[in-house]
Motif scaffolding. Structure first.
Motif, short mmCIF file in Angstrom:
data_model
loop_
_atom_site.label_atom_id
_atom_site.label_comp_id
_atom_site.label_asym_id
_atom_site.label_seq_id
_atom_site.Cartn_x
_atom_site.Cartn_y
_atom_site.Cartn_z
N TYR A 60 0.88 -1.17 0.00
CA TYR A 60 0.00 0.00 0.00
C TYR A 60 0.91 1.21 0.00
O TYR A 60 1.45 1.60 1.04
N ALA A 63 0.91 3.95 2.66
CA ALA A 63 1.06 3.65 4.09
C ALA A 63 2.30 4.32 4.66
O ALA A 63 3.23 4.67 3.94
N PHE A 64 2.31 4.51 5.99
CA PHE A 64 3.57 4.86 6.64
C PHE A 64 4.11 3.61 7.32
O PHE A 64 3.46 2.56 7.30
N GLY A 90 -6.10 3.27 6.46
CA GLY A 90 -5.40 2.58 5.37
C GLY A 90 -5.45 1.08 5.58
O GLY A 90 -6.50 0.49 5.77
N ILE A 91 -4.25 0.45 5.58
CA ILE A 91 -4.19 -1.00 5.80
C ILE A 91 -3.91 -1.31 7.27
O ILE A 91 -3.54 -2.42 7.63
N THR A 93 -1.74 0.22 9.65
CA THR A 93 -0.40 0.27 10.27
C THR A 93 -0.47 0.77 11.71
O THR A 93 0.15 0.19 12.61
N GLU A 109 -11.75 3.42 8.19
CA GLU A 109 -11.25 3.37 6.80
C GLU A 109 -12.43 3.19 5.86
O GLU A 109 -13.34 2.41 6.12
N SER A 282 -16.79 6.35 6.15
CA SER A 282 -16.08 7.63 6.09
C SER A 282 -15.90 8.18 7.49
O SER A 282 -16.82 8.17 8.29
N CYS A 283 -14.70 8.72 7.74
CA CYS A 283 -14.49 9.30 9.08
C CYS A 283 -15.41 10.50 9.28
O CYS A 283 -15.72 10.84 10.43
N SER A 301 -2.45 9.71 8.89
CA SER A 301 -1.99 10.39 7.69
C SER A 301 -3.18 10.45 6.75
O SER A 301 -3.61 9.42 6.22
N LEU A 336 -12.30 11.72 1.27
CA LEU A 336 -11.87 13.09 1.55
C LEU A 336 -11.50 13.74 0.22
O LEU A 336 -10.80 13.13 -0.58
C1 LIG Z 1 -2.38 8.21 3.42
S1 LIG Z 1 -3.52 6.91 3.52
C2 LIG Z 1 -3.30 6.31 5.14
C3 LIG Z 1 -2.43 5.08 5.17
C4 LIG Z 1 -2.22 4.52 6.57
N1 LIG Z 1 -1.49 5.43 7.41
C5 LIG Z 1 -1.47 3.20 6.49
O1 LIG Z 1 -0.35 3.12 6.97
O2 LIG Z 1 -2.00 2.27 5.86
C6 LIG Z 1 -5.07 7.75 3.67
C7 LIG Z 1 -6.24 6.82 3.81
O3 LIG Z 1 -7.43 7.57 4.01
C8 LIG Z 1 -8.50 6.85 3.43
N2 LIG Z 1 -9.65 7.77 3.30
C9 LIG Z 1 -9.89 8.71 2.36
N3 LIG Z 1 -11.04 9.36 2.62
C10 LIG Z 1 -11.52 8.82 3.76
C11 LIG Z 1 -12.66 9.09 4.55
N4 LIG Z 1 -13.53 10.03 4.22
N5 LIG Z 1 -12.85 8.35 5.67
C12 LIG Z 1 -11.97 7.38 6.03
N6 LIG Z 1 -10.88 7.08 5.31
C13 LIG Z 1 -10.64 7.79 4.20
C14 LIG Z 1 -7.90 6.34 2.13
O4 LIG Z 1 -8.64 5.27 1.63
C15 LIG Z 1 -6.52 5.96 2.58
O5 LIG Z 1 -6.47 4.61 2.94
#
Ligand SMILES: C[S@@+](CC[C@H](N)C(=O)[O-])C[C@H]1O[C@@H](n2cnc3c(N)ncnc32)[C@H](O)[C@@H]1O
Length: 482
Positions: A60, A63-64, A90-91, A93, A109, A282-283, A301, A336
């Protein structure tokens, strides 16, 4: 004065104002901004998980690393004691790395591929019996799908059509048929392995904003050069290697060693073992349902404001998970806002309580000037996409709501750690770090630190070609609830 000259003057004046406001904001946060040499690009990205058991199964790119989570939750200023939240999980982490520290974590997520990876990993953490392990070993050595007569087709939509060689489609369909003979838990693990190899057996490569197509697929984006992704693995070799990797990681009882092994005992957690929970959705919808003042930290993130479209990049996986074209279009609108296709969300309808959060974004002077400049460039016809002003506006309004909600669900003095990138549109750098920190300050956070990664990030080739190179900051923000 001729109209065109007047317009150029107005654009110049707006750009000058942006630079002046940006300089002033940077001055305001001077004491908090510092370069953090320990924050390498590797640790802040998926690269840091490359050899880490379980974390490396599914690539992914957004991811961080687990080490980053371990550092901030375990090693930073005495660590965190209590439950952690990641609204953009995300996945997972944050969830899994927090659990390794003995810390419970909740994640939210929206993207089904992230949800699937998290849920299957959670399933795997519950004890796998020796019979489960032997079944998986049999799959890795005997390849039961090869002889399996019934195929289970998978859905495709326009952007996933012709993604695989024909023999690969046949093998995947047989694999999907054969796995249905197994128990539910084994099915989930086999399906996870399938999702993990899709890119490597396809004609595509995930590449920022979209999927790149290998010329062998016969598909090509208009105006792009033919592309060769190198070796395309056969399904049998890719899935066999992935099953072996998963088996090795789950049967090695050795829990991955962490960089900063500061474990909290169950006693410190009030006698409970740490656990991870996933909220699907969705958050923006889930956050308002969470209790006030319960979390000891937020580690997250969000998507960056960079036009990357997760629903396109992860289209192969979404199709394999059964989503149809309309499902993906609806999903894109719920994400988002960070693509030019995102329409404005009616945030006040989602939650009337968010009025002060949206107002905080509306009061941010630098942001308002950036909006005015982007709208001006749109009217002048100089933007390469007219959806950019709406996307930027949506991004910051929605992020203000997320930040406001995070402030609400955090305990007093609890910290929020956020990884994010600055961006650049129409020749203007947008200091996402400073703007979001300023909004956070208005919403109940104290900005403790803005930790800048050493070495700056580049610009998109479009920006570089049209306006020259300007380095952009990548940061981890550390805010503390007042
Ligand atoms: C930068 S990634 C985060 C990755 C995570 N830190 C990891 O290590 O797997 C941002 C995540 O936000 C999710 N995302 C986007 N819009 C969202 C929403 N409205 N509600 C929840 N998750 C959302 C995306 O699907 C994505 O997986």
């Amino acid at each position: 004065m001729p109209c065109q000259k007047r317009e150029i003057r107005r654009a110049d004046a707006l750009r000058d104002k942006i630079i002046a406001l940006d300089t002033k904001l940077a001055e305001d946060f001077k004491a908090q901004i510092s370069v953090a040499p320990f924050l390498s690009r590797k640790i802040v990205s998926f690269q840091g998980n490359k050899d880490k058991p379980a974390y490396s199964w599914y690539k992914y790119k957004e991811a961080f690393s687990a080490e980053l989570v371990t550092y901030f939750l375990g090693g930073y200023e005495g660590g965190v004691c209590g439950k952690v939240l990641d609204p953009f999980a995300g996945i997972g982490t944050t969830l899994f790395a927090a659990n390794e520290q003995g810390i419970s974590a909740d994640g939210i997520e929206l993207l089904p591929i992230g949800q699937e990876i998290i849920n299957t990993r959670l399933l795997l953490e519950k004890d796998l019996t020796s019979s489960d392990t032997s079944t998986l070993e049999r799959w890795g050595t005997c390849h039961p799908w090869k002889r399996f007569p019934e195929r289970v087709p998978f859905s495709t939509f326009r952007i996933t059509e012709r993604a695989y060689p024909l023999e690969t489609v046949d093998a995947i369909e047989r694999y999907r048929g054969a796995l249905q003979q197994e128990r539910e838990k084994i099915q989930a693990i086999l399906h996870l392995a399938l999702l993990c190899v899709l890119e490597s057996v396809s004609y595509t490569r995930k590449d920022g904003q979209y999927l790149r197509w290998d010329a062998r697929s016969g598909k090509r984006r208009p105006g792009t050069k033919p592309f060769n992704k190198g070796e395309i693995l056969t399904f049998d070799s890719a899935i066999t290697a992935k099953l072996k990797e998963i088996l090795r990681d789950v049967s090695d009882a050795n829990i991955p060693a962490t960089l900063f092994p500061v474990r909290h005992t169950p006693q410190e957690q009030g006698g409970r073992e740490s656990e991870a929970r996933l909220f699907k959705g969705s958050c923006l919808e889930v956050l308002p349902t969470l209790e006030t003042g319960v979390y000891a930290a937020v580690m997250t993130s969000p998507p960056y404001c960079n036009r990357y479209d997760y629903t396109r990049t992860y289209a192969l996986e979404l199709a394999m998970l059964g989503l149809a074209h309309e499902d993906v279009s609806n999903l894109r609108q719920k994400m988002l806002s960070c693509t030019v296709e995102n329409r404005e969300k009616d945030l006040l309808k989602m939650s009337p309580q968010w009025a002060p959060f949206i107002e905080a974004a509306n009061q941010q002077k630098l942001l308002q000037t950036i909006y005015a400049y982007l709208e001006h460039e749109k009217s002048a016809g100089t933007l390469n996409n007219n959806g950019i002003p709406r996307m930027v506006r949506g991004y910051f309004s929605e992020m203000a709501c997320v930040i406001g909600e995070c402030a609400r669900v955090l305990r007093p003095n609890a910290r929020l750690f956020m990884v994010n990138d600055n961006v650049r549109y129409a020749g203007v750098s947008i200091s996402v770090d400073l703007i979001l920190s300023d909004i956070a300050q208005a919403l109940g956070f104290e900005v403790e630190k803005i930790l800048v990664l050493p070495g700056k990030k580049g610009n998109s080739s479009q920006q570089m070609g049209a306006y020259g190179y300007v380095p952009l900051r990548k940061c981890v923000y550390v805010w503390r609830k007042r």
